[in-house]
Design an enzyme around this catalytic site. Structure first.
Site, PDB file in Angstrom:
ATOM      1  N   GLU A  37       3.442  -3.426   3.437  1.00 15.00           N
ATOM      2  CA  GLU A  37       2.303  -3.617   2.542  1.00 15.00           C
ATOM      3  C   GLU A  37       1.212  -4.324   3.325  1.00 15.00           C
ATOM      4  OE1 GLU A  37       1.070  -5.358  -1.861  1.00 15.00           O
ATOM      5  OE2 GLU A  37       3.007  -5.897  -1.014  1.00 15.00           O
ATOM      6  N   CYS A 267       1.831  -4.652  -4.656  1.00 15.52           N
ATOM      7  CA  CYS A 267       0.700  -4.776  -5.570  1.00 15.52           C
ATOM      8  C   CYS A 267      -0.515  -3.996  -5.086  1.00 15.52           C
ATOM      9  CB  CYS A 267       0.356  -6.250  -5.764  1.00 15.52           C
ATOM     10  SG  CYS A 267       1.599  -7.174  -6.692  1.00 15.52           S
ATOM     11  N   ASN A 399       5.048   0.095  -9.243  1.00 16.58           N
ATOM     12  CA  ASN A 399       5.525  -1.065  -8.483  1.00 16.58           C
ATOM     13  C   ASN A 399       5.606  -2.276  -9.394  1.00 16.58           C
ATOM     14  OD1 ASN A 399       5.875  -2.908  -6.019  1.00 16.58           O
ATOM     15  ND2 ASN A 399       4.049  -3.729  -7.002  1.00 16.58           N
ATOM     16  N   GLU A 400       6.782  -2.651  -9.765  1.00 22.33           N
ATOM     17  CA  GLU A 400       7.109  -3.830 -10.584  1.00 22.33           C
ATOM     18  C   GLU A 400       6.128  -4.077 -11.732  1.00 22.33           C
ATOM     19  OE1 GLU A 400       5.558  -7.823  -8.244  1.00 22.33           O
ATOM     20  OE2 GLU A 400       7.517  -7.015  -7.633  1.00 22.33           O
TER      21      GLU A 400
END
Length: 669
Positions: A37, A267, A399-400
């Site tokens: 990331e 994120c 993503n989460e």
């Protein structure tokens, strides 16, 4: 392990695979991977080998207060040249990169003789200094235009801080005559002749005359008038496999022997900071550099997209990793605009009438990765230099995200369309933030995934070392679910040796459950010195070299001992203790047996090996990581590193496992 050594290992696997002895558990052979990331300046100024910061003049106050098109640039007026610079947006190279810089040169010649230093222009010293090596070659490129129609001469010069020099006649050592200023060293320079009033790309190769860790690039017009400048780039020719990645950082990843790479987030995927406008959309990252849409990074800085989806897929191919791209699915991060600190989450959702666009992004990505060069998106890949398909196997959605009804509706919309069009693609879903049994999102995420029969569910958790020392949660997970587990983000919340050993003990338990846990990746992967958004990280680095943590070496040990069968009854310790752990993993293709033993206590332990079911060869290699529990690798010291030695092994033997250590025996069969 070097890249050459990695290749030798891969060649060795070409021998005939063996039959696994009885008593083994079939496990995933893709258990250890990496998660990249762009956090803590991991891409620009990091893994991406580009040496110029804000080369396209797209930095913006929307990304950070005080930023603008001229961020990271300085005006240069050698001698008494005169002029001014102004950011412009009229008639740019491409609408996705609207900004460029206009140089208005009023006087390009100096009044006095300062060793021929002339011209008016701009300079950039990269990401806190450009590192160059004597004799190395650097590829410079830039788009230039003469808006006034007057052809110009432009000097491109790399400089370094002044070196001590003998005093010239009538002057002090190394100083400009009459000013008391030290003259910079010329690292490399050349002249470009700019013709015409339309954008043109100019490319030259610069060869460095000296080594420096603080070089600066200058672009100086030697002709008066107006000159437009955009897309300034400086790359070392010597990059990882020639594909534009910084060699030492890419090699550190290669040495982990990862089986897959998840990207681009995190994120970063769904625009965590400001809503949908800075959501990562893969289609704007795969074309020519000047057409890529640059955006604000979720972590508070700029993403040039110099590393886009093409580069990610290419890197996966270079390392033999499965690509695991993660796409947004129509909702953004619940942390938007400070939502993490609110009593109620702040997740936004795209209108359902817009979801065809989000779903089509997923379908088009698969065509881009796997389609023939004659297909619409396969042609985009081929035009970028890769006519053959990449062979995408996995696709992550989300993503989460908080598992809300809005998320579930949009996830299912994309999921159903992908499954209908490409049933062979393995979808990776998300278990939400804080993936622990008892957590509301976790429970709802698993219920939702089970109902949809999502092939793999991504769990995330960052915990104190005690969690990893004490919990063995996968031992009790149901075995009858069709959904497998990807532990996509995890780490102990410190970077001491004892934390790495805690992670090692936990991974031994993951190997034991490799029938249901099919993938894992430590996070975050990289952090640049002085720009940490998160701590700890696996690899720290500065402009010159990486700094490998204790956790890195534990991850490397597990990455280098991947296999397809687990044996749980071959090693016994002299006492029962949750801080002692072991695993025996067989790689049937490589015909290797990996025996790992870990001791996170202050006292030595004795382990008895019973390898009678295997036809072990006597010569083996033992790799050990050990030290004091609070030892830590950092920028100032690196006390922890693996130690390898040759040993003799037998089918039955006893070994001493030292305190605060993890040891691996690599045995040929």
């Amino acid at each position: 392990m070097t890249l050459l050594a990695s290749a030798a290992v891969m060649n060795a696997t070409a021998q005939k695979a063996m039959k696994a002895p009885a008593g083994g558990l079939k496990i995933s052979n893709e258990l250890i991977g990496i998660f990249f990331e762009d956090i803590s300046s991991s891409a620009d100024g990091g893994l991406c080998a580009e040496l110029i910061q804000n080369g396209s003049f797209e930095y913006s106050p929307a990304e950070r207060d005080g930023w603008g098109a001229g961020t990271a640039w300085k005006t240069e007026r050698p001698g008494h040249s005169l002029g001014y610079i102004e950011p412009k947006q009229q008639d740019p190279i491409h609408p996705n990169n609207p900004n460029y810089m206009r140089l208005n040169i009023e006087r390009a010649k100096e009044f006095y003789d300062y060793n021929g230093w002339t011209g008016f222009g701009i300079s950039n010293n990269g990401f806190d200094g450009i590192v160059v090596e004597e004799g190395a070659k650097y590829d410079f490129s830039v788009f230039l235009r003469n808006p006034d129609g007057v052809d110009k001469e432009v000097r491109v010069v790399l400089t370094a801080p002044a070196a001590p020099a003998a005093a010239p006649a009538g002057g002090a050592p190394g100083q400009f005559r009459g000013f008391g200023m030290r003259q910079p060293q010329i690292v490399a320079d050349t002249i470009i002749k700019v013709s015409g009033n339309q954008w043109k790309k100019y490319e030259v190769t610069l060869t460095s005359k000296v080594s420096s860790t603080n070089a600066t690039l200058q672009i100086l017009s030697l002709t008066t008038g107006a000159l437009d400048v955009d897309m300034v780039s400086l790359f070392p020719q010597d990059t990882f496999m020639g594909h534009g990645l910084r060699k030492d950082l890419a090699q550190a990843l290669a040495d982990l022997n990862p089986k897959f790479m998840r990207f681009p987030g995190g994120c970063v995927v769904h625009g965590g900071g400001d809503g949908f406008w800075d959501t990562y959309r893969w289609k704007t990252t795969v074309g020519p550099r000047e057409t890529r849409k640059q955006i604000k990074n979720t972590w508070g800085y700029h993403q040039s997209m110099e590393m886009g989806y093409f580069e990610y897929f290419q890197f996966c191919e270079d390392l033999g990793m499965e690509p695991v791209p993660i796409l947004p699915c129509g909702v953004n991060c619940q942390g938007t605009n400070g939502g993490w600190n609110m009593r109620t989450q702040a997740q936004d959702a795209a209108p359902m009438e817009d979801m065809d666009e989000w779903a089509q992004d997923a379908l088009d990505l698969i065509e881009w990765a796997n389609g023939p060069a004659t297909s619409k998106w396969g042609k985009v890949r081929a035009d970028a230099g890769h006519p053959e398909p990449f062979g995408l196997k996995y696709l992550g959605l989300g993503n989460e995200e908080k598992i809300t009804p809005e998320f579930e509706e949009r996830f299912k919309y994309i999921y159903d369309k992908v499954r209908a069009a490409y049933p062979e693609i393995v979808i990776v879903g998300t278990a939400g933030p804080g993936s622990h049994p008892g957590n509301a999102d976790f429970e709802e995420g698993w219920k939702f995934a089970t109902e949809l029969e999502v092939p793999i569910l991504d769990e995330h958790y960052y915990e104190q070392r005690t969690f990893f020392l004490e919990n063995r949660q996968y031992d009790s997970y149901p075995r009858d679910r069709k959904t497998k587990i990807y532990l996509g983000e995890y780490a102990a919340k410190d970077k001491k040796l004892i934390d790495a050993l805690a992670e090692g003990l936990y991974l031994l338990h993951v190997e034991r459950n490799g029938d249901i846990v099919v993938m894992t990746s430590y996070a975050p992967l990289f952090a640049k010195k002085g720009t940490n958004n998160w701590n700890p990280d696996l690899i720290y680095f500065d402009n010159e070299k990486p700094y490998l943590t204790c956790s890195y070496y534990v991850q490397q040990m597990f990455g280098q001992s991947s296999g397809d069968y687990f044996y749980g009854d071959c090693v016994k310790f002299d006492r029962e203790d949750n801080l002692l752990g072991q695993s025996v993993v067989l790689d049937t293709k490589a015909r290797k047996l990996y025996v790992k033993v870990c001791n996170a206590t202050e006292n030595a332990a004795e382990a008895s090996f019973n390898l009678s079911r295997f036809n072990v060869k006597p010569n083996a290699v033992v790799t050990s990581i050990k030290g004091q529990p609070n030892d830590e690798n950092n920028y100032d010291q690196q006390p922890i590193a693996p130690v390898k030695s040759d040993v003799k092994v037998k089918k039955s033997m006893k070994v001493q496992v030292e305190p605060y250590s993890i040891t691996m025996y690599t045995i040929s069969l």
